[in-house]
Design a protein around this motif. Structure first.
Motif, PDB file in Angstrom:
ATOM      1  N   ALA A  73      45.219  38.988  27.822  1.00 55.06           N
ATOM      2  CA  ALA A  73      44.076  39.327  28.675  1.00 55.06           C
ATOM      3  C   ALA A  73      43.265  38.587  29.259  1.00 55.06           C
ATOM      4  CB  ALA A  73      42.952  40.318  27.293  1.00 55.06           C
ATOM      5  N   ALA A  74      43.584  37.472  29.011  1.00 59.81           N
ATOM      6  CA  ALA A  74      42.898  36.286  29.366  1.00 59.81           C
ATOM      7  C   ALA A  74      43.710  36.266  30.709  1.00 59.81           C
ATOM      8  CB  ALA A  74      42.895  35.119  28.895  1.00 59.81           C
ATOM      9  N   ALA A  75      44.866  35.966  31.411  1.00 58.87           N
ATOM     10  CA  ALA A  75      45.472  36.011  32.169  1.00 58.87           C
ATOM     11  C   ALA A  75      45.396  36.539  33.252  1.00 58.87           C
ATOM     12  CB  ALA A  75      47.048  35.856  31.779  1.00 58.87           C
ATOM     13  N   ARG A  76      44.899  38.361  32.829  1.00 59.43           N
ATOM     14  CA  ARG A  76      45.391  38.956  33.713  1.00 59.43           C
ATOM     15  C   ARG A  76      43.898  39.134  34.620  1.00 59.43           C
ATOM     16  NH1 ARG A  76      46.962  43.140  30.029  1.00 59.43           N
ATOM     17  NH2 ARG A  76      44.717  42.964  28.829  1.00 59.43           N
ATOM     18  N   ALA A  77      42.335  38.774  33.908  1.00 60.15           N
ATOM     19  CA  ALA A  77      41.790  37.561  34.620  1.00 60.15           C
ATOM     20  C   ALA A  77      41.028  36.837  35.042  1.00 60.15           C
ATOM     21  CB  ALA A  77      40.103  37.712  32.682  1.00 60.15           C
ATOM     22  N   ALA A  78      42.349  36.045  35.014  1.00 59.07           N
ATOM     23  CA  ALA A  78      42.423  34.456  36.195  1.00 59.07           C
ATOM     24  C   ALA A  78      43.223  35.126  36.416  1.00 59.07           C
ATOM     25  CB  ALA A  78      43.434  33.476  35.100  1.00 59.07           C
ATOM     26  N   ARG A  79      44.318  36.122  37.231  1.00 58.77           N
ATOM     27  CA  ARG A  79      45.379  36.438  38.444  1.00 58.77           C
ATOM     28  C   ARG A  79      43.933  37.031  39.376  1.00 58.77           C
ATOM     29  NH1 ARG A  79      50.911  38.766  36.750  1.00 58.77           N
ATOM     30  NH2 ARG A  79      52.084  37.300  36.398  1.00 58.77           N
ATOM     31  N   ALA A  80      43.238  37.245  38.359  1.00 58.58           N
ATOM     32  CA  ALA A  80      42.545  38.546  39.795  1.00 58.58           C
ATOM     33  C   ALA A  80      40.782  38.482  39.185  1.00 58.58           C
ATOM     34  CB  ALA A  80      42.572  40.240  39.167  1.00 58.58           C
ATOM     35  N   PRO A  81      40.349  36.741  39.692  1.00 58.63           N
ATOM     36  CA  PRO A  81      39.094  36.792  38.714  1.00 58.63           C
ATOM     37  C   PRO A  81      37.649  37.576  39.806  1.00 58.63           C
ATOM     38  CG  PRO A  81      39.924  34.926  41.150  1.00 58.63           C
ATOM     39  CD  PRO A  81      41.628  36.271  40.515  1.00 58.63           C
ATOM     40  N   GLY A  82      36.717  38.010  39.308  1.00 60.77           N
ATOM     41  CA  GLY A  82      35.466  37.820  39.490  1.00 60.77           C
ATOM     42  C   GLY A  82      35.051  37.546  40.309  1.00 60.77           C
ATOM     43  N   PRO A  83      33.757  38.202  40.885  1.00 61.25           N
ATOM     44  CA  PRO A  83      33.307  36.757  41.800  1.00 61.25           C
ATOM     45  C   PRO A  83      32.921  35.463  41.346  1.00 61.25           C
ATOM     46  CG  PRO A  83      32.166  39.438  41.967  1.00 61.25           C
ATOM     47  CD  PRO A  83      33.075  39.366  40.654  1.00 61.25           C
ATOM     48  N   ALA A  84      32.305  35.587  40.142  1.00 65.11           N
ATOM     49  CA  ALA A  84      32.395  34.073  39.331  1.00 65.11           C
ATOM     50  C   ALA A  84      32.573  33.822  37.931  1.00 65.11           C
ATOM     51  CB  ALA A  84      30.930  34.700  39.313  1.00 65.11           C
ATOM     52  N   ALA A  85      34.177  34.484  38.245  1.00 63.46           N
ATOM     53  CA  ALA A  85      34.707  34.019  36.863  1.00 63.46           C
ATOM     54  C   ALA A  85      34.773  32.815  36.544  1.00 63.46           C
ATOM     55  CB  ALA A  85      36.624  34.675  37.284  1.00 63.46           C
ATOM     56  N   VAL A  86      35.335  32.061  37.470  1.00 59.94           N
ATOM     57  CA  VAL A  86      35.579  30.145  36.977  1.00 59.94           C
ATOM     58  C   VAL A  86      34.813  29.648  37.573  1.00 59.94           C
ATOM     59  CG1 VAL A  86      36.646  28.402  35.906  1.00 59.94           C
ATOM     60  CG2 VAL A  86      37.384  30.871  35.364  1.00 59.94           C
ATOM     61  N   ALA A  87      34.078  28.950  37.049  1.00 60.41           N
ATOM     62  CA  ALA A  87      33.564  27.202  38.501  1.00 60.41           C
ATOM     63  C   ALA A  87      34.385  26.685  38.950  1.00 60.41           C
ATOM     64  CB  ALA A  87      32.005  27.090  37.739  1.00 60.41           C
ATOM     65  N   PRO A  88      34.269  26.685  40.490  1.00 61.82           N
ATOM     66  CA  PRO A  88      35.096  25.709  40.693  1.00 61.82           C
ATOM     67  C   PRO A  88      35.368  24.460  40.468  1.00 61.82           C
ATOM     68  CG  PRO A  88      33.290  25.662  42.263  1.00 61.82           C
ATOM     69  CD  PRO A  88      32.957  26.683  41.499  1.00 61.82           C
ATOM     70  N   GLY A  89      36.533  23.309  40.052  1.00 61.23           N
ATOM     71  CA  GLY A  89      36.580  22.176  39.254  1.00 61.23           C
ATOM     72  C   GLY A  89      35.052  21.062  40.318  1.00 61.23           C
ATOM     73  N   ARG A  90      35.788  20.173  38.954  1.00 60.22           N
ATOM     74  CA  ARG A  90      34.032  18.921  40.216  1.00 60.22           C
ATOM     75  C   ARG A  90      34.473  18.269  40.517  1.00 60.22           C
ATOM     76  NH1 ARG A  90      35.229  14.702  36.581  1.00 60.22           N
ATOM     77  NH2 ARG A  90      37.206  15.313  35.582  1.00 60.22           N
ATOM     78  N   LEU A  91      34.760  17.822  41.578  1.00 67.13           N
ATOM     79  CA  LEU A  91      34.204  16.761  42.592  1.00 67.13           C
ATOM     80  C   LEU A  91      34.357  15.272  42.485  1.00 67.13           C
ATOM     81  CD1 LEU A  91      35.800  16.497  45.571  1.00 67.13           C
ATOM     82  CD2 LEU A  91      32.985  16.495  46.356  1.00 67.13           C
ATOM     83  N   VAL A  92      35.676  14.585  42.539  1.00 64.38           N
ATOM     84  CA  VAL A  92      35.704  13.248  42.122  1.00 64.38           C
ATOM     85  C   VAL A  92      35.985  12.493  43.029  1.00 64.38           C
ATOM     86  CG1 VAL A  92      37.023  11.477  41.028  1.00 64.38           C
ATOM     87  CG2 VAL A  92      36.132  13.507  39.897  1.00 64.38           C
TER      88      VAL A  92
END
Lengths: 213, 281
Positions: free
Chosen positions: A70-89
Protein backbone atom coordinates in the motif's frame (compact mmCIF):
# COMPACT_ATOMS: atom_id res chain seq x y z
CA UNK A 1 5.52 -11.55 -13.18
CA UNK A 2 3.99 -8.71 -11.21
CA UNK A 3 1.14 -9.29 -8.79
CA UNK A 4 -2.27 -7.80 -9.68
CA UNK A 5 -1.72 -4.65 -7.62
CA UNK A 6 1.42 -3.88 -9.61
CA UNK A 7 3.86 -3.76 -6.70
CA UNK A 8 6.49 -6.47 -6.69
CA UNK A 9 7.93 -7.36 -3.30
CA UNK A 10 10.80 -9.84 -3.36
CA UNK A 11 11.87 -11.95 -0.40
CA UNK A 12 15.35 -11.25 1.03
CA UNK A 13 15.79 -14.00 3.58
CA UNK A 14 13.64 -14.67 6.64
CA UNK A 15 13.41 -11.05 7.75
CA UNK A 16 13.92 -8.92 4.63
CA UNK A 17 11.58 -7.67 1.91
CA UNK A 18 12.85 -5.88 -1.20
CA UNK A 19 10.16 -3.56 -2.57
CA UNK A 20 10.45 -2.61 -6.23
CA UNK A 21 9.55 1.03 -6.73
CA UNK A 22 10.46 1.35 -10.41
CA UNK A 23 12.18 4.69 -9.92
CA UNK A 24 14.48 6.59 -7.59
CA UNK A 25 11.83 9.23 -6.93
CA UNK A 26 9.34 6.59 -5.82
CA UNK A 27 12.05 4.93 -3.70
CA UNK A 28 12.62 8.26 -1.92
CA UNK A 29 8.89 8.74 -1.33
CA UNK A 30 8.50 5.20 0.00
CA UNK A 31 11.56 5.69 2.23
CA UNK A 32 10.05 8.92 3.59
CA UNK A 33 6.61 7.36 4.11
CA UNK A 34 8.05 4.39 6.01
CA UNK A 35 10.32 6.57 8.17
CA UNK A 36 7.43 8.88 9.05
CA UNK A 37 5.20 5.96 10.03
CA UNK A 38 7.53 3.05 10.68
CA UNK A 39 5.84 -0.36 10.78
CA UNK A 40 6.48 -2.24 14.04
CA UNK A 41 9.57 -4.43 14.03
CA UNK A 42 11.34 -2.65 11.15
CA UNK A 43 15.05 -2.10 11.88
CA UNK A 44 16.40 -1.09 8.45
CA UNK A 45 14.98 0.91 5.54
CA UNK A 46 17.52 1.10 2.70
CA UNK A 47 16.54 2.90 -0.52
CA UNK A 48 18.30 2.19 -3.81
CA UNK A 49 17.86 3.48 -7.37
CA UNK A 50 14.70 1.43 -7.93
CA UNK A 51 14.06 -0.45 -4.68
CA UNK A 52 13.66 -0.09 -0.93
CA UNK A 53 14.95 -2.89 1.29
CA UNK A 54 12.98 -3.30 4.53
CA UNK A 55 14.41 -5.50 7.29
CA UNK A 56 12.05 -6.47 10.07
CA UNK A 57 13.30 -9.23 12.37
CA UNK A 58 10.39 -8.61 14.74
CA UNK A 59 7.56 -8.60 12.19
CA UNK A 60 5.45 -11.21 10.46
CA UNK A 61 6.34 -10.83 6.74
CA UNK A 62 2.82 -11.88 5.72
CA UNK A 63 1.37 -8.92 7.61
CA UNK A 64 4.10 -6.52 6.58
CA UNK A 65 3.73 -7.25 2.85
CA UNK A 66 0.30 -5.66 2.32
CA UNK A 67 1.37 -2.65 4.38
CA UNK A 68 4.47 -2.18 2.20
CA UNK A 69 2.47 -2.73 -0.98
CA UNK A 70 0.00 0.00 0.00
CA UNK A 71 2.83 2.40 0.86
CA UNK A 72 4.60 1.58 -2.43
CA UNK A 73 1.42 2.29 -4.41
CA UNK A 74 1.10 5.66 -2.66
CA UNK A 75 4.77 6.37 -3.37
CA UNK A 76 4.39 5.56 -7.07
CA UNK A 77 1.36 7.77 -7.60
CA UNK A 78 1.80 10.61 -5.14
CA UNK A 79 -1.06 12.94 -4.41
CA UNK A 80 -0.60 16.70 -4.42
CA UNK A 81 1.08 16.80 -1.02
CA UNK A 82 2.15 13.18 -0.56
CA UNK A 83 5.66 13.87 0.66
CA UNK A 84 7.44 17.18 1.11
CA UNK A 85 10.55 17.64 -1.05
CA UNK A 86 13.87 16.88 0.64
CA UNK A 87 15.68 19.65 2.49
CA UNK A 88 18.24 21.74 0.62
CA UNK A 89 21.92 21.68 1.65
CA UNK A 90 24.51 24.05 0.18
CA UNK A 91 27.99 22.53 -0.01
CA UNK A 92 30.86 25.02 -0.39
CA UNK A 93 33.68 23.82 -2.68
CA UNK A 94 37.19 25.06 -3.32
CA UNK A 95 37.60 24.02 -6.96
CA UNK A 96 41.31 23.15 -7.00
CA UNK A 97 41.04 19.38 -7.55
CA UNK A 98 43.82 17.35 -9.14
CA UNK A 99 41.54 16.18 -11.96
CA UNK A 100 39.77 19.48 -12.73
CA UNK A 101 41.77 20.07 -15.93
CA UNK A 102 41.31 16.45 -17.05
CA UNK A 103 37.55 16.66 -16.52
CA UNK A 104 37.56 19.91 -18.51
CA UNK A 105 39.43 18.22 -21.37
CA UNK A 106 37.17 15.15 -21.30
CA UNK A 107 34.04 17.28 -21.40
CA UNK A 108 35.30 19.83 -23.92
CA UNK A 109 35.01 22.70 -21.46
CA UNK A 110 37.33 25.10 -19.69
CA UNK A 111 37.98 24.55 -15.99
CA UNK A 112 35.82 27.58 -15.25
CA UNK A 113 32.97 26.11 -17.29
CA UNK A 114 33.25 22.83 -15.37
CA UNK A 115 32.75 24.80 -12.15
CA UNK A 116 29.76 26.63 -13.66
CA UNK A 117 28.17 23.35 -14.73
CA UNK A 118 28.86 21.65 -11.40
CA UNK A 119 27.38 24.54 -9.39
CA UNK A 120 24.61 25.26 -11.90
CA UNK A 121 22.16 22.52 -10.99
CA UNK A 122 20.45 21.21 -7.93
CA UNK A 123 21.50 17.60 -7.31
CA UNK A 124 19.65 15.04 -5.22
CA UNK A 125 21.14 12.39 -2.92
CA UNK A 126 20.08 9.13 -4.57
CA UNK A 127 21.37 6.61 -2.03
CA UNK A 128 24.46 5.94 0.07
CA UNK A 129 27.00 3.18 -0.28
CA UNK A 130 30.70 2.42 -0.77
CA UNK A 131 31.52 3.91 2.65
CA UNK A 132 29.61 5.37 5.62
CA UNK A 133 28.24 8.75 4.54
CA UNK A 134 29.21 8.33 0.86
CA UNK A 135 26.23 9.76 -1.04
CA UNK A 136 25.63 9.18 -4.74
CA UNK A 137 24.41 12.57 -6.00
CA UNK A 138 22.11 12.30 -8.99
CA UNK A 139 21.11 14.93 -11.53
CA UNK A 140 24.66 15.86 -12.60
CA UNK A 141 24.88 17.87 -15.84
CA UNK A 142 25.36 15.22 -18.59
CA UNK A 143 28.34 17.15 -19.98
CA UNK A 144 30.21 16.24 -16.78
CA UNK A 145 29.60 12.49 -17.10
CA UNK A 146 33.19 11.29 -17.31
CA UNK A 147 34.61 7.80 -16.74
CA UNK A 148 36.30 6.80 -13.49
CA UNK A 149 40.08 6.84 -13.31
CA UNK A 150 41.63 3.79 -14.96
CA UNK A 151 43.70 3.30 -11.80
CA UNK A 152 42.02 4.37 -8.53
CA UNK A 153 43.96 6.47 -6.06
CA UNK A 154 45.04 4.64 -2.92
CA UNK A 155 44.15 7.69 -0.82
CA UNK A 156 41.53 10.38 -1.36
CA UNK A 157 41.20 12.92 1.46
CA UNK A 158 37.98 13.53 3.39
CA UNK A 159 35.97 16.34 1.80
CA UNK A 160 37.17 15.68 -1.76
CA UNK A 161 34.44 16.60 -4.26
CA UNK A 162 34.42 14.30 -7.26
CA UNK A 163 32.54 13.07 -10.31
CA UNK A 164 32.29 9.68 -12.04
CA UNK A 165 29.74 8.48 -14.57
CA UNK A 166 26.38 10.15 -13.92
CA UNK A 167 27.18 10.91 -10.25
CA UNK A 168 28.96 13.42 -8.05
CA UNK A 169 30.04 12.83 -4.45
CA UNK A 170 31.77 14.34 -1.43
CA UNK A 171 34.17 11.84 0.16
CA UNK A 172 32.97 11.57 3.77
CA UNK A 173 36.32 10.33 5.09
CA UNK A 174 39.73 9.46 3.70
CA UNK A 175 39.62 6.32 1.56
CA UNK A 176 40.85 4.84 -1.69
CA UNK A 177 38.86 6.13 -4.65
CA UNK A 178 38.57 6.10 -8.42
CA UNK A 179 36.42 9.18 -8.96
CA UNK A 180 37.83 12.34 -10.60
CA UNK A 181 38.53 15.11 -8.12
CA UNK A 182 37.15 18.58 -8.86
CA UNK A 183 37.88 20.18 -5.51
CA UNK A 184 37.36 19.96 -1.78
CA UNK A 185 34.69 21.02 0.65
CA UNK A 186 35.72 22.64 3.94
CA UNK A 187 32.40 21.50 5.46
CA UNK A 188 32.42 17.89 6.68
CA UNK A 189 29.56 15.70 5.46
CA UNK A 190 30.13 12.89 7.99
CA UNK A 191 30.50 13.04 11.76
CA UNK A 192 30.01 9.92 13.88
CA UNK A 193 29.26 12.11 16.91
CA UNK A 194 26.32 13.81 15.15
CA UNK A 195 22.74 12.53 14.82
CA UNK A 196 22.28 11.71 12.04
CA UNK A 197 26.00 11.23 11.31
CA UNK A 198 25.51 11.95 7.59
CA UNK A 199 24.64 15.42 6.29
CA UNK A 200 23.67 13.98 2.91
CA UNK A 201 20.78 11.55 3.41
CA UNK A 202 18.62 9.98 0.68
CA UNK A 203 16.38 12.61 -0.93
CA UNK A 204 18.41 15.60 0.31
CA UNK A 205 18.77 18.29 -2.37
CA UNK A 206 22.33 19.58 -2.83
CA UNK A 207 23.67 22.76 -4.36
CA UNK A 208 27.44 23.19 -4.75
CA UNK A 209 28.81 26.71 -4.31
CA UNK A 210 32.31 27.83 -5.36
CA UNK A 211 34.33 29.45 -2.58
CA UNK A 212 37.89 30.81 -2.48
CA UNK A 213 40.60 28.58 -1.00
CA UNK B 1 40.41 -4.34 33.01
CA UNK B 2 41.74 -6.98 30.65
CA UNK B 3 45.17 -6.89 29.04
CA UNK B 4 45.51 -8.47 25.63
CA UNK B 5 48.76 -10.43 25.99
CA UNK B 6 48.27 -12.06 22.57
CA UNK B 7 45.24 -11.64 20.30
CA UNK B 8 45.77 -14.77 18.22
CA UNK B 9 45.52 -14.54 14.41
CA UNK B 10 42.71 -11.94 14.50
CA UNK B 11 40.55 -10.74 17.35
CA UNK B 12 38.07 -7.88 17.63
CA UNK B 13 35.59 -6.40 20.09
CA UNK B 14 32.02 -7.17 18.97
CA UNK B 15 28.50 -6.62 20.19
CA UNK B 16 25.35 -6.96 18.08
CA UNK B 17 26.37 -4.19 15.70
CA UNK B 18 24.85 -0.98 14.33
CA UNK B 19 21.40 -1.74 12.98
CA UNK B 20 19.45 1.13 11.47
CA UNK B 21 22.23 2.92 9.59
CA UNK B 22 22.22 0.94 6.34
CA UNK B 23 20.68 3.85 4.44
CA UNK B 24 23.70 5.96 5.44
CA UNK B 25 26.16 3.41 4.05
CA UNK B 26 27.05 1.97 7.46
CA UNK B 27 27.45 -1.83 7.66
CA UNK B 28 25.60 -3.52 10.52
CA UNK B 29 28.77 -5.31 11.71
CA UNK B 30 28.56 -7.06 15.10
CA UNK B 31 29.42 -10.64 16.08
CA UNK B 32 29.64 -12.81 12.96
CA UNK B 33 28.06 -15.70 14.90
CA UNK B 34 25.59 -13.62 16.87
CA UNK B 35 23.84 -16.52 18.69
CA UNK B 36 27.20 -17.56 20.18
CA UNK B 37 27.89 -14.06 21.53
CA UNK B 38 24.36 -13.85 22.95
CA UNK B 39 24.83 -17.17 24.72
CA UNK B 40 28.24 -16.20 26.14
CA UNK B 41 26.67 -13.04 27.55
CA UNK B 42 23.77 -14.94 29.11
CA UNK B 43 26.21 -17.30 30.77
CA UNK B 44 27.78 -14.42 32.72
CA UNK B 45 24.49 -12.59 33.41
CA UNK B 46 25.08 -9.82 30.86
CA UNK B 47 22.48 -8.38 28.53
CA UNK B 48 22.74 -10.41 25.32
CA UNK B 49 24.05 -7.42 23.39
CA UNK B 50 27.01 -6.62 25.67
CA UNK B 51 30.36 -6.34 23.91
CA UNK B 52 32.68 -9.35 24.02
CA UNK B 53 35.74 -10.51 22.14
CA UNK B 54 35.53 -12.46 18.87
CA UNK B 55 38.58 -14.65 18.32
CA UNK B 56 39.46 -16.03 14.89
CA UNK B 57 41.27 -19.39 15.04
CA UNK B 58 41.59 -18.98 18.82
CA UNK B 59 45.15 -18.58 19.99
CA UNK B 60 44.60 -15.66 22.37
CA UNK B 61 46.01 -14.91 25.82
CA UNK B 62 44.03 -12.50 28.03
CA UNK B 63 45.19 -11.28 31.45
CA UNK B 64 42.41 -10.24 33.80
CA UNK B 65 43.91 -7.40 35.84
CA UNK B 66 40.94 -7.58 38.19
CA UNK B 67 39.06 -10.75 39.02
CA UNK B 68 36.04 -11.42 36.87
CA UNK B 69 33.52 -13.93 35.56
CA UNK B 70 33.95 -15.03 31.96
CA UNK B 71 32.46 -17.51 29.50
CA UNK B 72 33.56 -18.94 26.17
CA UNK B 73 31.28 -20.05 23.33
CA UNK B 74 31.50 -20.65 19.59
CA UNK B 75 34.32 -22.73 18.10
CA UNK B 76 35.55 -25.10 20.81
CA UNK B 77 39.20 -24.57 21.62
CA UNK B 78 41.52 -25.85 24.37
CA UNK B 79 41.37 -23.53 27.39
CA UNK B 80 43.91 -23.12 30.20
CA UNK B 81 43.73 -20.91 33.28
CA UNK B 82 46.76 -21.36 35.58
CA UNK B 83 45.61 -20.91 39.17
CA UNK B 84 41.97 -21.44 38.26
CA UNK B 85 39.77 -23.66 36.16
CA UNK B 86 38.06 -22.79 32.93
CA UNK B 87 36.32 -24.43 30.01
CA UNK B 88 33.93 -23.77 27.18
CA UNK B 89 30.17 -23.22 27.55
CA UNK B 90 30.12 -22.57 31.30
CA UNK B 91 30.81 -19.46 33.36
CA UNK B 92 34.09 -19.48 35.30
CA UNK B 93 35.90 -17.14 37.65
CA UNK B 94 39.23 -15.65 36.64
CA UNK B 95 41.23 -14.50 39.67
CA UNK B 96 42.93 -11.10 39.59
CA UNK B 97 46.07 -11.36 37.47
CA UNK B 98 44.87 -14.66 35.99
CA UNK B 99 45.90 -15.42 32.42
CA UNK B 100 43.26 -17.06 30.26
CA UNK B 101 44.85 -19.00 27.41
CA UNK B 102 42.99 -20.33 24.41
CA UNK B 103 44.45 -22.71 21.83
CA UNK B 104 43.34 -23.27 18.26
CA UNK B 105 39.91 -24.84 17.67
CA UNK B 106 39.86 -28.25 15.98
CA UNK B 107 36.75 -27.28 14.04
CA UNK B 108 34.92 -24.01 13.57
CA UNK B 109 36.48 -20.59 13.27
CA UNK B 110 35.22 -18.03 15.77
CA UNK B 111 35.29 -18.26 19.57
CA UNK B 112 33.53 -15.68 21.77
CA UNK B 113 34.78 -14.41 25.12
CA UNK B 114 32.19 -12.72 27.32
CA UNK B 115 33.19 -11.03 30.54
CA UNK B 116 30.68 -10.06 33.22
CA UNK B 117 30.08 -6.31 32.81
CA UNK B 118 30.97 -6.38 29.12
CA UNK B 119 33.96 -4.91 27.29
CA UNK B 120 33.49 -1.18 27.82
CA UNK B 121 35.30 0.56 24.95
CA UNK B 122 33.64 3.79 23.75
CA UNK B 123 30.67 3.11 21.47
CA UNK B 124 30.54 4.55 17.94
CA UNK B 125 27.05 5.04 16.48
CA UNK B 126 25.65 3.09 19.39
CA UNK B 127 27.91 0.05 19.03
CA UNK B 128 31.30 -1.16 20.27
CA UNK B 129 31.78 -3.45 17.26
CA UNK B 130 34.93 -3.27 15.16
CA UNK B 131 33.80 -3.03 11.53
CA UNK B 132 36.51 -4.38 9.23
CA UNK B 133 34.90 -2.88 6.12
CA UNK B 134 34.32 0.73 7.16
CA UNK B 135 36.85 1.00 9.99
CA UNK B 136 34.18 2.18 12.45
CA UNK B 137 34.64 1.09 16.05
CA UNK B 138 37.76 -0.05 17.90
CA UNK B 139 40.86 -1.33 16.11
CA UNK B 140 41.49 -5.08 15.98
CA UNK B 141 43.16 -6.21 19.20
CA UNK B 142 46.94 -5.97 19.43
CA UNK B 143 49.33 -7.17 22.16
CA UNK B 144 49.40 -4.79 25.13
CA UNK B 145 45.92 -3.38 24.52
CA UNK B 146 43.99 -2.72 27.74
CA UNK B 147 40.24 -3.30 27.54
CA UNK B 148 38.04 -1.69 30.21
CA UNK B 149 35.30 -3.84 31.70
CA UNK B 150 31.89 -2.33 32.45
CA UNK B 151 30.23 -2.28 35.88
CA UNK B 152 28.53 -5.48 37.01
CA UNK B 153 27.06 -4.47 40.39
CA UNK B 154 23.56 -4.06 38.96
CA UNK B 155 23.60 -7.18 36.79
CA UNK B 156 21.42 -10.14 37.72
CA UNK B 157 23.15 -13.09 39.35
CA UNK B 158 24.68 -15.82 37.23
CA UNK B 159 22.08 -18.58 37.16
CA UNK B 160 23.29 -20.90 34.42
CA UNK B 161 25.78 -23.62 35.30
CA UNK B 162 26.53 -24.72 31.78
CA UNK B 163 25.06 -24.69 28.28
CA UNK B 164 25.24 -27.60 25.88
CA UNK B 165 28.04 -27.11 23.38
CA UNK B 166 26.99 -27.24 19.74
CA UNK B 167 26.92 -30.58 17.99
CA UNK B 168 28.81 -31.27 14.79
CA UNK B 169 28.77 -28.34 12.40
CA UNK B 170 25.91 -28.67 9.95
CA UNK B 171 27.37 -29.59 6.60
CA UNK B 172 24.20 -28.38 4.89
CA UNK B 173 22.98 -24.77 5.11
CA UNK B 174 19.40 -23.83 4.29
CA UNK B 175 18.75 -21.02 1.82
CA UNK B 176 15.62 -19.18 0.73
CA UNK B 177 15.50 -18.25 -2.99
CA UNK B 178 15.68 -14.60 -4.02
CA UNK B 179 15.53 -11.74 -4.16
CA UNK B 180 17.17 -12.00 -7.62
CA UNK B 181 16.97 -15.70 -8.48
CA UNK B 182 15.27 -14.67 -11.74
CA UNK B 183 18.60 -13.18 -12.90
CA UNK B 184 20.01 -16.70 -13.17
CA UNK B 185 19.66 -19.54 -15.63
CA UNK B 186 16.80 -21.97 -14.79
CA UNK B 187 19.16 -24.61 -13.38
CA UNK B 188 21.23 -22.25 -11.21
CA UNK B 189 19.43 -22.85 -7.89
CA UNK B 190 19.70 -26.60 -8.47
CA UNK B 191 23.39 -26.19 -9.29
CA UNK B 192 23.87 -24.23 -6.05
CA UNK B 193 22.36 -27.12 -4.10
CA UNK B 194 23.97 -29.97 -6.04
CA UNK B 195 27.68 -30.27 -5.25
CA UNK B 196 29.47 -28.93 -2.17
CA UNK B 197 31.41 -25.66 -2.32
CA UNK B 198 34.81 -25.15 -0.75
CA UNK B 199 35.54 -22.13 1.44
CA UNK B 200 38.25 -19.97 -0.08
CA UNK B 201 41.30 -18.58 1.75
CA UNK B 202 40.23 -14.98 1.15
CA UNK B 203 37.17 -15.21 3.38
CA UNK B 204 36.77 -12.71 6.21
CA UNK B 205 34.12 -10.91 8.28
CA UNK B 206 32.74 -9.31 5.10
CA UNK B 207 32.03 -12.59 3.40
CA UNK B 208 32.74 -16.26 2.87
CA UNK B 209 34.01 -16.74 -0.66
CA UNK B 210 33.15 -20.08 -2.20
CA UNK B 211 34.87 -22.17 -4.85
CA UNK B 212 32.73 -24.62 -6.79
CA UNK B 213 30.22 -24.82 -9.62
CA UNK B 214 29.79 -21.34 -11.11
CA UNK B 215 26.18 -20.13 -11.21
CA UNK B 216 25.10 -19.17 -14.68
CA UNK B 217 23.21 -15.96 -15.27
CA UNK B 218 20.21 -15.62 -17.53
CA UNK B 219 20.62 -11.85 -17.76
CA UNK B 220 23.70 -9.84 -18.53
CA UNK B 221 24.16 -6.21 -17.66
CA UNK B 222 24.30 -4.46 -14.35
CA UNK B 223 21.79 -4.63 -11.56
CA UNK B 224 21.09 -1.20 -10.07
CA UNK B 225 22.60 -1.07 -6.59
CA UNK B 226 20.16 -2.29 -3.92
CA UNK B 227 20.06 -3.06 -0.21
CA UNK B 228 21.35 -6.48 0.85
CA UNK B 229 21.07 -8.44 4.09
CA UNK B 230 23.57 -10.61 5.98
CA UNK B 231 23.40 -14.17 4.71
CA UNK B 232 22.90 -13.08 1.10
CA UNK B 233 24.60 -15.24 -1.55
CA UNK B 234 25.78 -12.55 -3.90
CA UNK B 235 27.05 -13.72 -7.27
CA UNK B 236 29.67 -11.63 -9.08
CA UNK B 237 30.28 -12.07 -12.82
CA UNK B 238 32.60 -15.05 -12.28
CA UNK B 239 29.56 -16.99 -11.00
CA UNK B 240 31.12 -17.97 -7.66
CA UNK B 241 28.85 -17.04 -4.73
CA UNK B 242 29.97 -14.95 -1.76
CA UNK B 243 28.05 -15.39 1.51
CA UNK B 244 27.77 -11.99 3.17
CA UNK B 245 28.64 -11.93 6.87
CA UNK B 246 28.35 -9.17 9.49
CA UNK B 247 30.61 -6.54 7.86
CA UNK B 248 29.00 -6.79 4.41
CA UNK B 249 28.38 -3.55 2.50
CA UNK B 250 24.77 -2.42 3.05
CA UNK B 251 24.15 -2.13 -0.69
CA UNK B 252 25.42 -4.22 -3.59
CA UNK B 253 25.33 -4.27 -7.35
CA UNK B 254 25.53 -8.00 -8.04
CA UNK B 255 22.41 -10.17 -7.96
CA UNK B 256 21.63 -12.20 -4.83
CA UNK B 257 20.39 -15.64 -5.82
CA UNK B 258 19.37 -16.76 -2.32
CA UNK B 259 19.69 -15.87 1.37
CA UNK B 260 20.68 -18.14 4.27
CA UNK B 261 18.28 -18.69 7.14
CA UNK B 262 19.35 -17.11 10.46
CA UNK B 263 20.63 -20.50 11.62
CA UNK B 264 22.52 -20.92 8.37
CA UNK B 265 24.14 -17.52 8.79
CA UNK B 266 25.51 -18.40 12.23
CA UNK B 267 26.86 -21.68 10.86
CA UNK B 268 28.42 -19.91 7.86
CA UNK B 269 30.31 -17.64 10.26
CA UNK B 270 32.03 -20.75 11.65
CA UNK B 271 33.25 -22.00 8.24
CA UNK B 272 37.02 -22.03 7.85
CA UNK B 273 39.08 -21.98 4.67
CA UNK B 274 39.11 -25.44 3.14
CA UNK B 275 35.79 -26.49 4.72
CA UNK B 276 33.17 -27.91 2.39
CA UNK B 277 29.60 -26.79 2.60
CA UNK B 278 26.35 -27.73 0.90
CA UNK B 279 23.22 -25.67 0.39
CA UNK B 280 19.62 -26.86 0.47
CA UNK B 281 16.40 -25.08 -0.45
Amino acid sequence: MSPPDGVRIRPAGEHGLLVETGSLEAAHRLDALLRADRPAGVTEIVPGPATVLVVAPGADPDRLRPRLAAAARAARAPGPAAVAPGRLVTVPVVYDGADLDDVAALSGLTAGEVVERHTGRELVVGWLGFAPGFAYLTGLDPVLHVPRLATPRTAVPAGAVAVAGPYSAVYPSASPGGWRLLGRSPTPVWDVAADPPAVLTPGTRVRFRAVAG
Amino acid sequence: MIEVVAPGPYATVQDLGRPGYGHLGVPRSGAADAPSLRLANRLVGNPEGAAGIELTFGGAVLRFLDGGWAALTGAVCPVALPGGSAGMYAPFWVPAGGELRMGAPATGLRTYVAVRGGVDVPPVLGSRSADSLSGLGPDPLAPGRILPVGPSADLPPITVDAAPPPGDAPGVLRVLPGPRDDWFAPGALSALCAEPYEVSQDSDRVGVRLVGAPLERARSGELPSEGVVAGSLQVPPDGRPIVFLADHPPTGGYPVIAVLTAGGLAAAAQLRPGDRVRFRL
